[in-house]
Design an enzyme around this catalytic site. Sequence first.
Site, short mmCIF file in Angstrom:
data_model
loop_
_atom_site.label_atom_id
_atom_site.label_comp_id
_atom_site.label_asym_id
_atom_site.label_seq_id
_atom_site.Cartn_x
_atom_site.Cartn_y
_atom_site.Cartn_z
N ASN A 1 -28.67 16.50 0.81
CA ASN A 1 -29.20 16.59 -0.55
C ASN A 1 -30.51 15.81 -0.65
O ASN A 1 -30.98 15.23 0.32
CB ASN A 1 -28.16 16.09 -1.55
CG ASN A 1 -27.75 14.66 -1.25
OD1 ASN A 1 -28.56 13.74 -1.31
ND2 ASN A 1 -26.49 14.46 -0.88
N ASP B 1 -19.91 16.26 -1.32
CA ASP B 1 -18.53 16.53 -1.74
C ASP B 1 -17.85 17.56 -0.85
O ASP B 1 -16.64 17.67 -0.84
CB ASP B 1 -18.53 17.06 -3.19
CG ASP B 1 -18.84 15.95 -4.18
OD1 ASP B 1 -18.24 14.87 -4.05
OD2 ASP B 1 -19.67 16.17 -5.07
N LYS C 1 -24.32 26.34 19.05
CA LYS C 1 -25.31 26.74 18.06
C LYS C 1 -24.96 28.14 17.54
O LYS C 1 -24.70 29.05 18.34
CB LYS C 1 -26.70 26.74 18.70
CG LYS C 1 -27.79 27.06 17.73
CD LYS C 1 -29.14 27.15 18.42
CE LYS C 1 -30.15 27.77 17.48
NZ LYS C 1 -31.32 28.27 18.18
N LYS D 1 -12.60 7.27 -12.33
CA LYS D 1 -12.70 6.61 -11.02
C LYS D 1 -12.40 5.11 -11.10
O LYS D 1 -12.64 4.37 -10.15
CB LYS D 1 -14.08 6.86 -10.42
CG LYS D 1 -14.37 8.36 -10.18
CD LYS D 1 -15.58 8.61 -9.31
CE LYS D 1 -15.83 10.09 -9.11
NZ LYS D 1 -16.84 10.39 -8.09
#
Length: 395
Positions: free
Chosen positions: A208, A277, A287, A339
């Site tokens: 990300n 996630d 590959k 959490k």
Amino acid sequence: MSNKCVVIGVTGGIAAYKALDVISTLRKKNIDTHVIMTDSATKFVTPLSFQSLSQNLVVTDMFAEPRAWEIQHISLAKKADLMLIVPATANIIGKVANGIADDMLSTTIMATKAPVVFAPAMNTNMYDNPIVQKNIDKLKEFGYAFIEPASGRLACGDTGRGKLEDTKLISDIVASMIYDTKDLEGKKVLVTAGPTIAPIDPVRFITNRSTGKMGYAIAEEARDRGAQVTLITGPTSLETPFGVDVVKVNTNEEMLRVILDKYETSHIVIKSAAVADYKPKNYSEEKIKKKEENLLLEFERDNDILNLLGKEKRNQILVGFAAESSNVLNNAKDKLKRKNLDYIVANDISSKDTGFASDNNKVIILDNKGEELYLDTMSKRAVAKHLFDLINKRR
Ligand code: CTP
């Protein structure tokens, strides 16, 4: 605005010009600098250059006509929050180690009660000379600090130890030593930063946009406040901060393993990493070759590290981040509760000048007692400062 003052002693070595850079960097951190040059230093760089950068009169001659009623070596010695000798020659090290005070710089070092830091720079053979090394050891025993020289190609053409340490690093170390608050002394702070990656095959992975800047800023703030800091970081292009125990990881699994190892003994745990996630369900050892048809990859859920930490929490202060592109406040409140966190730092990642990759951030810090702190756009370092101020206020 800092009200700190660093007295810089410049001695006569070829690295004297680099002291200009140190002063310029300290000034940018709003630290007042006063320069004392030895006679030989003035042969390498003119006092005028130091005067222009420090914006204070440069002291060179012990017996010059006084410019004020004060006795200068005493007044500077008192004014200093720290004295930095950069570059420090074998001569000044030898003088101080042997109690010689025969010019403005050596008398000021002798008279000050502030911490004194030497950043030596000299030829390798001089630096390795047992007399110099013995003098350094003696000074260390008396509590003088040293920023060891780096190795590299020296001005004389030799290669080896003796090169002045990087000037930015010298300035950062000095700024850290005189940092205003030392309220995290004795505390162990665990910080996670950057992205994690999920490998697809030996050459491909998904990740990300996290750059790690927020987490690194938190680690540096905690270090400067006196904490013992461990920074667990995914791949980033950021410089490794000094004085921090850095553990580099790649995947969600690796990050989890290192955190669990340190969690129990940590006092404050701040999870600013953007943890993946999901991971590809089947990692391909070979590959993946291209084919005519589309490629479909199946992803499976990976660990929610923060969730696990929330469940295992004992006395730790647990801080999470919430990167949201909509409904920021409600999503953050929900994550805080779900959490089992003490604080959550919520940021709206849809804004261009804050969030990922930016040096700035605009956040709301929420705590588990229902308090909300709305901060304007500010540097990530300033956000880190507010976060620790808040944590310390409530401790
Ligand atoms: N986090 C984590 N492990 C994950 C995902 C997130 O530890 N697998 C932590 C992050 O470090 C951050 C907090 O959880 O402190 C929130 O991360 P964020 O990506 O905003 O939220 P998620 O919990 O992943 O929830 P959602 O995807 O619904 O936004």
